[in-house]
Design an enzyme around this catalytic site. Structure first.
Site, PDB file in Angstrom:
ATOM      1  CG  HIS A  43      -1.885   0.982   1.304  1.00 57.59           C
ATOM      2  ND1 HIS A  43      -2.861   1.029   2.255  1.00 57.59           N
ATOM      3  CD2 HIS A  43      -2.392   2.059   0.565  1.00 57.59           C
ATOM      4  CE1 HIS A  43      -3.654   2.117   2.259  1.00 57.59           C
ATOM      5  NE2 HIS A  43      -3.145   2.697   1.166  1.00 57.59           N
ATOM      6  NE  ARG A  45      -1.641   3.574   5.127  1.00 53.53           N
ATOM      7  CZ  ARG A  45      -2.992   4.224   5.490  1.00 53.53           C
ATOM      8  NH1 ARG A  45      -3.305   5.315   5.193  1.00 53.53           N
ATOM      9  NH2 ARG A  45      -3.750   3.232   5.764  1.00 53.53           N
ATOM     10  CD  GLU A 154      -8.364  -6.942  -0.210  1.00 52.77           C
ATOM     11  OE1 GLU A 154      -7.696  -6.186  -1.384  1.00 52.77           O
ATOM     12  OE2 GLU A 154      -8.151  -6.907   0.969  1.00 52.77           O
ATOM     13  CG  HIS A 192      -8.307  -4.967   6.804  1.00 53.89           C
ATOM     14  ND1 HIS A 192      -8.217  -4.443   8.491  1.00 53.89           N
ATOM     15  CD2 HIS A 192      -7.829  -3.936   6.375  1.00 53.89           C
ATOM     16  CE1 HIS A 192      -7.602  -3.463   8.545  1.00 53.89           C
ATOM     17  NE2 HIS A 192      -7.226  -3.242   7.464  1.00 53.89           N
TER      18      HIS A 192
END
Ligand code: PXP
Length: 238
Positions: A43, A45, A154, A192
């Site tokens: 990821h 960011r 997802e 997650h």
């Protein structure tokens, strides 16, 4: 067989804590793939708190399976993704103060911004997945947007994995969202908060192709090494 994409953000978190050059996300990616991961997720960011631009450039060369770049649909990130062309982009909402991604995209409220971003990425030859909560309205909206717009989605498993959650009803929501997505011809991923303790029942949902797992694997890798941590997770997936 359910595939495992290993999110290596927190290898970079450890490095950034000291501002040094180790541990190396590329080395972690090589070890994770060697132990059986189908691909690597990072990821990038906006605040660059863990993964850096140079990491993604290096991973583009090193990763043999699928490189999945998680990012917000900002102009900056879209330009970088189109330049780097990872195999897949997963679009996520991003709030600068958040500790981790807090929920799925709201496609119903987003208007045209997400479809426009998806269109630019797919035009560049990148597969696109959207991070969505297991809510029928979101998945129906994605299906309506057109099948060839996003390649898949997802499912956010966060609520299912939370301590004290009503895990049966949360799992049911995931099962229903997965079925709805698959019926609409979308590829279905999930992730997650998954750990070796809670992953099995999500992995048993047949239409879920790949799981995206980071924190639990990197945490375990600190103690037993990346290869052992990935193998333990694959064994838990079954
Ligand atoms: N999927 C998405 C969209 C995420 O943002 C994250 C966290 O970066 C994950 C999966 C992996 O979550 P975890 O680190 O809890 O395994």
């Amino acid at each position: 067989m359910t595939l495992l994409s290993v999110n290596i953000d927190h290898v970079a978190t450890l490095r950034q804590a000291r501002g040094v050059s180790y541990p190396s996300p590329s080395e972690a990616a090589r070890l994770a793939e060697g132990a059986g991961a189908s691909g690597i997720t990072v990821h990038l960011r906006g605040d660059r708190r863990h993964i850096q631009d140079a990491d993604v450039e290096e991973l583009r060369e090193v990763v043999r399976g699928k490189l999945n770049l998680e990012m917000a649909a900002t102009e900056e990130m879209l330009e970088l993704a189109i330049r780097w062309r990872p195999d897949q982009v997963t679009l996520v909402p991003e709030r600068p103060e958040e500790v981790t991604t807090e929920g799925g995209l709201d496609l119903v409220a987003a208007g045209d911004s997400i479809p426009e971003a998806v269109g630019r990425l797919t035009d560049a030859g990148i597969s696109v997945s959207l991070f969505l909560d297991p809510e029928a309205a979101q998945i129906e909206r994605l299906a309506d947007l057109s099948h060839d717009l996003a390649n898949g989605f997802e499912i956010n498993t966060d609520h299912y994995t939370r301590p004290g959650a009503d895990s049966e009803s949360e799992l049911e929501r995931i099962v229903e969202a997965a079925a709805l997505g698959a019926e609409s011809g979308l590829r279905v991923y999930a992730g997650h908060g998954l750990t070796t303790d809670n992953v099995r029942r999500v992995a048993e949902i047949p239409v879920i192709e790949e799981l995206n797992i980071g924190h639990a694997i990197v945490s375990r890798a600190v103690l037993v090494g990346m290869e052992a941590a990935v193998r333990e997770m694959l064994a838990a997936i079954g």
